[in-house]
Enzyme design. Structure first.
Site, PDB file in Angstrom:
ATOM      1  N   GLY A  96       2.659  -6.311   0.253  1.00 29.90           N
ATOM      2  CA  GLY A  96       1.954  -6.770  -0.941  1.00 29.90           C
ATOM      3  C   GLY A  96       2.180  -8.248  -1.227  1.00 29.90           C
TER       4      GLY A  96
ATOM      5  NE  ARG B 112       0.733  -2.332   0.922  1.00 31.48           N
ATOM      6  CZ  ARG B 112       1.842  -2.765   0.310  1.00 31.48           C
ATOM      7  NH1 ARG B 112       2.993  -2.719   0.925  1.00 31.48           N
ATOM      8  NH2 ARG B 112       1.761  -3.239  -0.930  1.00 31.48           N
TER       9      ARG B 112
ATOM     10  CG  ASP C 226      12.061  -1.770   0.868  1.00 34.34           C
ATOM     11  OD1 ASP C 226      10.893  -2.153   0.778  1.00 34.34           O
ATOM     12  OD2 ASP C 226      12.448  -0.693   0.381  1.00 34.34           O
ATOM     13  CG  ASP C 227       9.083   0.302   3.754  1.00 34.08           C
ATOM     14  OD1 ASP C 227      10.158   0.889   3.984  1.00 34.08           O
ATOM     15  OD2 ASP C 227       8.243   0.730   2.940  1.00 34.08           O
TER      16      ASP C 227
ATOM     17  CE  LYS D 287       6.462  -8.735   0.233  1.00 33.10           C
ATOM     18  NZ  LYS D 287       5.391  -7.834   0.663  1.00 33.10           N
ATOM     19  CB  THR D 288       8.926  -6.994  -2.872  1.00 35.88           C
ATOM     20  OG1 THR D 288       8.233  -6.077  -3.723  1.00 35.88           O
ATOM     21  CG2 THR D 288      10.404  -6.763  -3.049  1.00 35.88           C
ATOM     22  CB  ILE D 289       6.081  -8.640  -7.509  1.00 45.44           C
ATOM     23  CG1 ILE D 289       5.344  -7.337  -7.205  1.00 45.44           C
ATOM     24  CG2 ILE D 289       5.260  -9.845  -7.121  1.00 45.44           C
ATOM     25  CD1 ILE D 289       4.180  -7.054  -8.140  1.00 45.44           C
ATOM     26  CG  ASP D 290       7.648  -3.624  -6.109  1.00 44.18           C
ATOM     27  OD1 ASP D 290       6.741  -4.238  -6.692  1.00 44.18           O
ATOM     28  OD2 ASP D 290       7.435  -2.644  -5.368  1.00 44.18           O
TER      29      ASP D 290
END
Ligand code: FBP
Length: 550
Positions: free
Chosen positions: A82, A146, A176-177, A203-206
């Site tokens: 994402g 993805r 993570d993935d 990276k990840t906004i989460d």
């Protein structure tokens, strides 16, 4: 026709991101200092056996020193998963860092995510190309995807494509993935003696790719600032019109870091934290009852309005629904071909005939639309696509039903009018905040230093992020160090552990200490938009989460 850009874009293009002191002062004259050998966070024996070439590497920090870097490097980069604000700056930092090592170094961008690497779809960056994207949001410089890069035949294609271009280092910018896959790729490339290095960037906004060494993933800062501005605006409206309950679902596939940070910033009437729901083993009925009680309490004080924050991943944390989803995942994976041939009604029947009675019970109380959403395609990593499940509407329906029940018994006299919102895509591609612009540029620059130092199987790391950028410390963390075994598609797989909200840590405890007050009083905060220019206390504040954690 010349491209029109806004005055803000123009000003942001001129922004010079800050770097950790070691790079500011010594440029490419840095050397890695190696710590002690590391262990994976769990399942050490199994992870060691699966990653014999990358297990146990030391943590690295960069310090001043005479580097022997200078040999020509051709590197490739992909954006994976994402979008997150700041991805373009990671690439810009990587590009500038590589050029600093040797002006003839080259950077290739593989297009559309991991599939660009196997399909050999790429661009070669130059100054003009990179300059157009400095400090901008989005991943459109090369796109993202993805596709899961995990099979040997895919890795062999990567090797062939890199060899053809002369590429000796790859940078994977992902969550993570994606970094789990980067770790598998690094291991394979070492095993095959290809001489191709692999470096990851968090990276990840989460915000769920973090640990002792990775203080936050990039994009979390900007996304939560954008969402908090919008939540603040909605709160202002709620407080003005005084007639609606606003249910706002916030993106964040699994962990509730986004919801928690936004709650700390905006002080809504009510916020749900999925990890607490799981810890307390709450049922859907209990969650709904708690919200309805808050609505009732406020109605008794003459306030038929409020704001409820709902984390996107909530339903997977409700034990009865989690069990249901786990069963559905296995069922769909085992019967994929047959399932695809069924009509919507037959799918429901098929599923009901196979679920355990407990899960059937949980499934039966869900509205038809949610049932259908739970049966939709999984993402390539086997995850339910929670951004497509309308949890906020489910809660509104169930809270409304319960309030009607109470009303019929004379226990509730208020008026429940509502609005629903989903904040996700509004923030994922925003122009990076100063923090993310600096952090991302530093991560990319650090990745170039790891490449220059000949390292592979590392995640680029920049630490001490609550201090001013010139005090940040750059280095690398072995990817295997963050791994454990988890059940995926019915099998135990090595994966980077997701960092969930920790219920005994300050960010959550601060929320708990205040939430009752937020129901009773209107403590709404209105953070306003991201400030790019102005005093430091307005423009350069990192998230409340990271400030409380460090
Ligand atoms: P990543 O973990 O890949 O960074 O994705 C984050 C995210 O924005 C989640 O918050 C959300 O659930 C998901 O992507 C949505 O992805 P998509 O738009 O591909 O459905």
């Amino acid at each position: 026709m010349t491209k029109q850009i806004s005055p803000l874009q123009k000003a942001r293009a001129a922004y010079k991101p800050k770097l950790p002191k070691v790079f500011m002062q010594y440029g490419s004259n840095v050397v890695p200092t190696l710590g002690a050998p590391t262990e994976s966070i769990a399942d050490q024996k199994e992870i060691n056996a699966l990653f014999p070439n990358t297990y146990g590497l030391p943590v690295i920090t960069f310090e001043k020193g005479a580097s022997d870097a200078g040999a020509l490097v051709k590197a490739g980069v992909i954006l994976s998963g994402g979008q997150a604000p700041g991805g373009h700056n990671v690439i810009a930092g990587l590009y500038d860092g590589l050029k600093k090592l040797n002006a003839s170094n080259e950077l290739y961008g593989f297009k559309g995510g991991p599939s660009g690497l196997t399909d050999n779809s790429y661009v070669l960056f130059d100054d003009a190309f990179i300059d157009e994207y400095r400090n901008t949001g989005g991943f459109d410089i090369i796109g993202s995807g993805r596709t899961k890069l995990e099979k040997e035949d895919q890795f062999d294609k990567v090797i062939a494509n890199c060899k053809a271009l002369g590429i000796t280092a790859l940078v994977v910018i992902g969550g993570d993935d994606s970094n789990t896959n980067a770790c598998m790729l690094a291991e394979y490339l070492l095993k095959k003696n290809t001489g191709i290095q692999v470096i990851g960037c968090p990276k990840t906004i989460d915000g769920d790719l973090k640990n002792e060494w990775i203080e936050t993933s990039f994009g979390f800062d900007t996304a939560t600032k954008v969402y908090s501005e919008i939540i603040g605006n909605i709160q202002r409206d709620a407080n003005s019109a005084k007639k609606y309950w606003h249910f706002i679902k916030l993106m964040g596939r699994s962990a509730s870091h986004i919801g928690l940070e936004c709650a700390l910033k905006t002080q809504p009437t009510y916020a749900i934290i999925s990890e607490e729901v799981a810890e307390k083993k709450m049922t859907l009925r209990q969650i709904v009852t708690d919200i309805a009680k808050a609505v009732k309490t406020r109605a008794e004080a003459g306030k038929d309005f409020g704001v409820v924050l709902v984390p996107e991943g909530l339903i997977e944390f409700v034990p009865e629904v989690k069990k249901l989803i786990d069963e559905l995942n296995d069922l769909l994976a085992e019967n994929a071909a047959h399932f695809d041939t069924l009509s919507d009604d037959d799918k429901l029947q098929f599923v009901s005939s196979k679920l355990t009675s407990e899960s059937n019970q949980a499934f039966s109380i869900l509205p038809f639309s949610i049932k259908q959403q739970l049966l939709m395609d999984r993402d390539p990593h086997g995850n339910v696509q929670v951004s497509r499940i309308e949890t906020e509407k489910l809660l509104i329906d169930l809270v409304g039903d319960l309030l009607s029940e109470w009303k019929s018994k004379g226990e509730y006299k208020g008026k429940f009018s509502f609005q629903n919102h989903f904040l996700g895509y509004e923030g994922r591609c925003a122009a990076p905040s100063n923090f993310d612009a600096d952090y991302c540029y530093s991560l990319g620059y650090t990745a170039s230093a790891l490449i220059g130092a000949g390292k592979s199987g590392y995640l680029s790391s920049v630490r001490f992020l609550t201090k001013p950028a010139d005090q940040w410390v750059a280095g690398g963390v072995p990817l295997t160090m963050m791994m454990n075994l988890e059940r995926r598609h019915g099998k135990d797989k090595p994966v980077i552990k997701k960092a969930l909200v920790e219920l005994d840590k300050k960010p959550f405890l601060t929320f708990v200490a205040n939430r009752e007050k937020w129901i009773a009083e209107d403590a709404f905060q209105y953070p306003g938009p991201i400030q790019y220019f102005g005093p430091t206390e307005v423009c350069d504040q990192p998230t409340i989460t990271i400030q409380l954690e460090h």
